[in-house]
Design a protein around this motif. Structure first.
Motif, PDB file in Angstrom:
ATOM      1  N   ASP A  43       2.004   7.012  -6.753  1.00  0.00           N
ATOM      2  CA  ASP A  43       1.033   8.042  -7.130  1.00  0.00           C
ATOM      3  C   ASP A  43       1.563   9.434  -6.771  1.00  0.00           C
ATOM      4  O   ASP A  43       1.409  10.388  -7.549  1.00  0.00           O
ATOM      5  N   GLU A  44       2.183   9.550  -5.604  1.00  0.00           N
ATOM      6  CA  GLU A  44       2.734  10.843  -5.192  1.00  0.00           C
ATOM      7  C   GLU A  44       3.812  11.312  -6.172  1.00  0.00           C
ATOM      8  O   GLU A  44       3.897  12.503  -6.497  1.00  0.00           O
ATOM      9  N   GLN A  59       0.822  -1.205   0.000  1.00  0.00           N
ATOM     10  CA  GLN A  59       0.000   0.000   0.000  1.00  0.00           C
ATOM     11  C   GLN A  59       0.859   1.260   0.000  1.00  0.00           C
ATOM     12  O   GLN A  59       0.556   2.228  -0.708  1.00  0.00           O
ATOM     13  N   ASP A  60       1.947   1.240   0.771  1.00  0.00           N
ATOM     14  CA  ASP A  60       2.865   2.377   0.782  1.00  0.00           C
ATOM     15  C   ASP A  60       3.482   2.565  -0.601  1.00  0.00           C
ATOM     16  O   ASP A  60       3.658   3.712  -1.064  1.00  0.00           O
ATOM     17  N   ALA A 118       1.015   4.200  -2.893  1.00  0.00           N
ATOM     18  CA  ALA A 118       0.828   5.610  -2.541  1.00  0.00           C
ATOM     19  C   ALA A 118       2.008   6.463  -2.995  1.00  0.00           C
ATOM     20  O   ALA A 118       1.820   7.552  -3.563  1.00  0.00           O
TER      21      ALA A 118
END
Length: 254
Positions: A21-22, A14-15, A18
């Motif tokens: 995407d960042e 999940q990290d 994320a």
């Protein structure tokens, strides 16, 4: 194959999603220094030109990063934004490489090879981490994210995320699967791939265990560096880098 119960923590996955995407949400100016069309650069950001065959462009962006194993300071050239990128990417890459090495050991068992057959130079080249981004495409029927292709490395591990798009070296006993990536009109798709590959000067060819009087080699033994070079020539097709007849090249690498 699909791998479950692989031991890579769900929180890390999940990290990773994320942070990817960042990164792609950063302003273009913050990423401009990473952009390069030089395929020899180990760390770079580029857009759909990797598979520029016959003049066609593909609907994708890619952040491609290399590291050695053990990692040491080989991630020093990675982007430093977002702030936690290097930390999360390195954890993901190291654990995913470990899954790949375990899969190779299991494949050895299935093929009747010693468990450590792929250890050492055959898996000792730089590991490649590719973060592929496929933006929403206005006309998915007219563009692919990636064309049909086979990977040229030892083994690829892919974490795909929730948006679908993927369609899917043993003297011919195991073959690289041709695959491609479709586009989506409404949603961006991001995938994370780890490529384990031999060292450049490592000799690759049919294992002695698979060759005999009644089963001659289907492929000649070459260094991995030479194989990569010839693979690129075949892949580029009618581009300006093509200087040799494709049929002759394909005969050379069989």
């Amino acid at each position: 194959m699909q791998v479950v119960n692989h031991g890579v923590p769900q929180q890390l996955l999940q990290d990773m999603e994320a942070v990817c995407d960042e990164f792609y949400d950063l302003p273009a100016a913050a990423k401009a220094h990473l952009y390069s069309e030089d395929r020899q650069k180990p760390n770079r950001l580029f857009s759909g030109t990797t598979y520029e065959t016959g003049g066609h462009k593909y609907w994708m962006d890619c952040l491609r990063l290399a590291f050695s194993f053990p990692v040491g300071d080989s991630t020093a050239g990675w982007p430093d934004k977002p702030q936690r990128l290097r930390e999360v990417f390195e954890k993901f890459a190291v654990l995913t490489r470990g899954v790949g090495m375990e899969l190779l050991r299991l494949l050895c068992e299935a093929l009747g090879l010693r468990p450590d057959y792929f250890d050492g130079d055959l898996s000792g080249g730089d590991v490649i981490l590719s973060i592929n981004r496929y933006p929403p495409c206005p006309n998915p029927s007219a563009a692919l994210g990636l064309p049909p292709h086979c990977d040229r490395n030892l083994i690829t591990l892919l974490h795909t995320g929730p948006v679908h798009g993927l369609e899917v070296v043993t003297n011919g006993m195991l073959k690289s699967v041709e695959h491609r990536v479709t586009t989506n009109a409404a949603l961006a798709r991001t995938s994370r791939a780890i490529f384990i590959q031999p060292k450049e000067d490592c000799l690759v060819g049919p294992a002695e265990e698979f060759v005999g009087e009644d089963n001659p080699p289907c492929y000649r033994t070459v260094t991995f560096g030479d194989f990569r070079r010839k693979h690129s020539v075949v892949k580029l097709g009618s581009s300006l880098n093509l200087t040799t007849n494709l049929k002759d090249i394909q005969k050379d690498i069989r």
